[in-house]
Design an enzyme around this catalytic site. Structure first.
Site, short mmCIF file in Angstrom:
data_model
loop_
_atom_site.label_atom_id
_atom_site.label_comp_id
_atom_site.label_asym_id
_atom_site.label_seq_id
_atom_site.Cartn_x
_atom_site.Cartn_y
_atom_site.Cartn_z
N GLY A 1 1.09 9.30 -6.07
CA GLY A 1 0.87 8.57 -4.82
C GLY A 1 -0.57 8.52 -4.38
N PHE A 2 -1.43 9.38 -4.95
CA PHE A 2 -2.84 9.41 -4.50
C PHE A 2 -3.60 8.21 -5.06
CE2 PHE A 2 -7.21 10.68 -4.20
CZ PHE A 2 -7.27 11.38 -2.99
N PHE B 1 6.06 2.47 -1.79
CA PHE B 1 5.70 2.06 -3.16
C PHE B 1 4.89 0.76 -3.22
CE2 PHE B 1 9.67 4.31 -5.10
CZ PHE B 1 9.02 5.52 -5.06
N TYR C 1 -1.45 17.00 -3.00
CA TYR C 1 -1.85 15.73 -2.41
C TYR C 1 -2.45 16.00 -1.03
CZ TYR C 1 -1.69 10.78 -1.08
OH TYR C 1 -2.04 9.51 -0.70
N ASN D 1 11.09 6.54 1.27
CA ASN D 1 10.71 5.25 1.84
C ASN D 1 11.18 4.01 1.10
OD1 ASN D 1 9.17 6.61 3.86
ND2 ASN D 1 7.67 7.07 2.26
N THR D 2 12.04 4.18 0.08
CA THR D 2 12.65 3.03 -0.58
C THR D 2 14.15 3.13 -0.33
OG1 THR D 2 10.94 2.70 -2.24
CG2 THR D 2 13.13 1.97 -2.84
N LYS E 1 11.46 13.78 -10.44
CA LYS E 1 10.93 14.34 -9.18
C LYS E 1 11.97 14.24 -8.10
CE LYS E 1 6.94 14.15 -6.12
NZ LYS E 1 5.57 13.61 -6.00
N ASN F 1 4.03 9.65 5.67
CA ASN F 1 3.82 8.33 5.07
C ASN F 1 5.15 7.62 4.89
OD1 ASN F 1 4.49 7.59 2.01
ND2 ASN F 1 4.31 9.83 2.17
N ARG F 2 5.05 6.30 5.09
CA ARG F 2 6.19 5.45 4.74
C ARG F 2 5.65 4.21 4.01
NH1 ARG F 2 6.45 5.16 10.48
NH2 ARG F 2 5.37 3.31 11.29
N SER G 1 11.50 9.36 -3.22
CA SER G 1 10.71 8.89 -2.08
C SER G 1 11.67 8.62 -0.93
CB SER G 1 9.97 7.61 -2.44
OG SER G 1 9.53 6.99 -1.24
N THR H 1 8.55 19.45 -4.93
CA THR H 1 9.39 18.33 -4.51
C THR H 1 8.54 17.19 -3.94
OG1 THR H 1 9.60 19.06 -2.20
CG2 THR H 1 11.22 19.92 -3.74
N ASN H 2 9.25 16.16 -3.54
CA ASN H 2 8.63 15.07 -2.79
C ASN H 2 8.49 15.49 -1.32
OD1 ASN H 2 7.83 12.36 -2.06
ND2 ASN H 2 8.90 11.68 -3.90
C1 LIG Z 1 0.46 9.02 1.27
C2 LIG Z 1 1.40 9.60 0.27
C3 LIG Z 1 1.90 8.80 -0.74
C4 LIG Z 1 2.77 9.34 -1.68
N1 LIG Z 1 3.23 8.55 -2.71
C5 LIG Z 1 3.99 9.10 -3.67
C6 LIG Z 1 4.39 8.35 -4.80
O1 LIG Z 1 4.03 7.18 -4.95
N2 LIG Z 1 5.14 8.96 -5.76
C7 LIG Z 1 5.53 10.26 -5.63
O2 LIG Z 1 6.23 10.78 -6.51
N3 LIG Z 1 5.17 11.01 -4.58
C8 LIG Z 1 4.41 10.46 -3.61
N4 LIG Z 1 4.02 11.23 -2.55
C9 LIG Z 1 4.50 12.64 -2.45
C10 LIG Z 1 3.51 13.62 -3.02
O3 LIG Z 1 3.27 13.38 -4.40
C11 LIG Z 1 4.01 15.06 -2.85
O4 LIG Z 1 5.22 15.23 -3.57
C12 LIG Z 1 4.27 15.44 -1.39
O5 LIG Z 1 3.32 14.83 -0.54
C13 LIG Z 1 4.25 16.94 -1.18
O6 LIG Z 1 3.02 17.50 -1.61
P1 LIG Z 1 1.78 17.78 -0.61
O7 LIG Z 1 2.31 18.60 0.53
O8 LIG Z 1 0.77 18.49 -1.44
O9 LIG Z 1 1.29 16.45 -0.15
C14 LIG Z 1 3.16 10.71 -1.59
C15 LIG Z 1 2.64 11.51 -0.57
C16 LIG Z 1 1.76 10.98 0.37
C17 LIG Z 1 1.22 11.87 1.46
#
Ligand SMILES: Cc1cc2nc3c(=O)[nH]c(=O)nc-3n(C[C@H](O)[C@H](O)[C@H](O)COP(=O)(O)O)c2cc1C
Length: 365
Positions: free
Chosen positions: A66-67, A118, A327, A185-186, A226, A114-115, A183, A254-255
């Protein structure tokens, strides 16, 4: 220091998504600094090396999905000392994501909501971008994973075909793949965590994996799934059973969470979306612990959720993670975060008389 006193306040003074996009665009232009940054931030130490199946990571700290959704700057990002990284989520079809605003900072909670939904350029465009990068030596020198999501317009009954289409287009370009069925958000994406649908999806991807590997006369690509933290442990156990039966490489846990809003101080806590960062640290560690204990350490776990420092990473490793990803912690702690985590991990290993990360995995039992 420079990050927290000057750069972060500047970045945080702007809209979160806009500043993220601008930072990525800037990084993409700074690729010529790759060697310099890599020398500054990379910690080379054999004790940090981890192996997951056929993958070797020179250190256990990865960039979470997601980054860098569109592979805008993967090489220069890798120079911040990561041991591995994921780009994406990429979906089979290009899509704009949800209406803006859709990314929020909760500084007093060290969290994000975040929402995004994708938003990405789609598998065809991103495969072409990665191919062009490969041709000019523009890929990271660390294992590159591709995070695959489901296109929004696709119904659950067509989700398998949608994932397969993205997987096939991207197969040649990833060192490993993460199927993102978590996610928040989908719409209906998390349905795929249900046992029958999950088995259909994972066995179809593994079949395609074998087929594409044979055609290319190479080994199969490691595939991870994931999962979300928003489920009972009984459902996690069902997922584990399916993952082991189709011989996936492991679980990314996790997510972000769709819940836990009562734990945040910020008034933004009422915004819908996935909550990440400090509020989920302990909860995700427990989740990892459960998976590790259930599988008696057989199934590799990549731990992600609320890691900001070496202690946070070490807690996840001791709970059973073979490697971790960050992230939100990277956003708050800045470019030196990964180096500090790796240096700290070496100290923690020394403190505990352990020879390597591998010796620390699951030690918290
Ligand atoms: C802005 C944003 C976008 C994200 N987009 C995705 C994504 O596209 N695919 C995914 O598997 N996880 C996505 N995530 C989830 C992160 O990869 C991660 O699993 C989650 O944020 C927990 O880790 P953290 O506390 O270190 O952020 C996103 C997170 C954030 C904050």
């Amino acid at each position: 220091m420079l990050y927290k006193t000057i750069i972060r306040p500047l970045l945080f003074s702007k809209d979160p998504e806009e500043s993220h996009e601008q930072a990525l665009a800037l990084l993409a232009r700074l690729e010529f600094l790759y060697g310099t940054l890599d020398r500054i931030y990379r910690i080379e130490d054999n004790r940090l090396k981890v192996k997951i199946g056929s993958l070797t990571f020179s250190n256990p700290v990865g960039l979470a999905g997601g980054f860098d959704k569109n592979a805008a700057a993967p090489k220069i990002i890798s120079a911040f000392g990561f041991g591995f990284m994921e780009i994406g989520a990429v979906t089979a079809q290009a899509q704009p994501g949800n209406p803006k605003p859709r990314l929020y900072r909760l500084p007093e909670d060290h969290a994000l909501i975040n929402r995004l939904g994708f938003n990405n350029e789609g598998a065809t465009a991103i495969a072409a971008k990665l191919a062009a990068r490969e041709a000019r030596g523009g890929l990271p020198a660390i294992p590159l994973g591709i995070n695959i999501g489901r296109s929004k317009i696709v119904e659950t009954k067509d989700a398998v075909a949608d994932f397969l289409s993205a997987f096939e287009k991207l197969f040649a370009h990833g060192d490993f793949f993460t199927l993102n069925i978590s996610s928040p958000n989908t719409p209906n994406l998390r349905d795929l965590q249900e046992k029958t649908l999950l088995r259909d999806l994972l066995s179809a991807v593994q079949d395609k994996n074998r087929q594409l590997a044979a055609a290319a006369q190479q080994g199969e690509k490691p595939v991870f799934v994931k999962i979300a933290p928003d489920m009972e442990f009984s459902q996690v156990d069902e997922i584990i059973e399916v993952v082991e039966s189709v011989k996936l490489s492991g679980i990314v846990a996790t997510n972000a969470t769709a819940f836990m809003r009562n734990t945040v101080k910020s008034p933004l806590g009422c915004e819908p979306g996935g909550l990440s960062g400090r509020p989920i640290t302990a909860m995700v560690t427990q989740f990892i612990s459960h998976i590790y204990q259930n599988t008696r350490g057989r199934l590799p776990i990549i731990g992600v959720g609320g890691i900001f420092n070496a202690e946070d990473a070490y807690d996840k490793i001791k709970a059973g993670a073979s490697a971790v990803q960050i992230y939100t912690g990277f956003v708050y702690e800045g470019p030196a975060a990964v180096k500090r985590i790796n240096q700290g991990l070496i100290h923690l290993l020394e403190r505990d008389g352990l020879k390597s990360i591998a010796d620390a995995i699951g030690q918290a039992r």
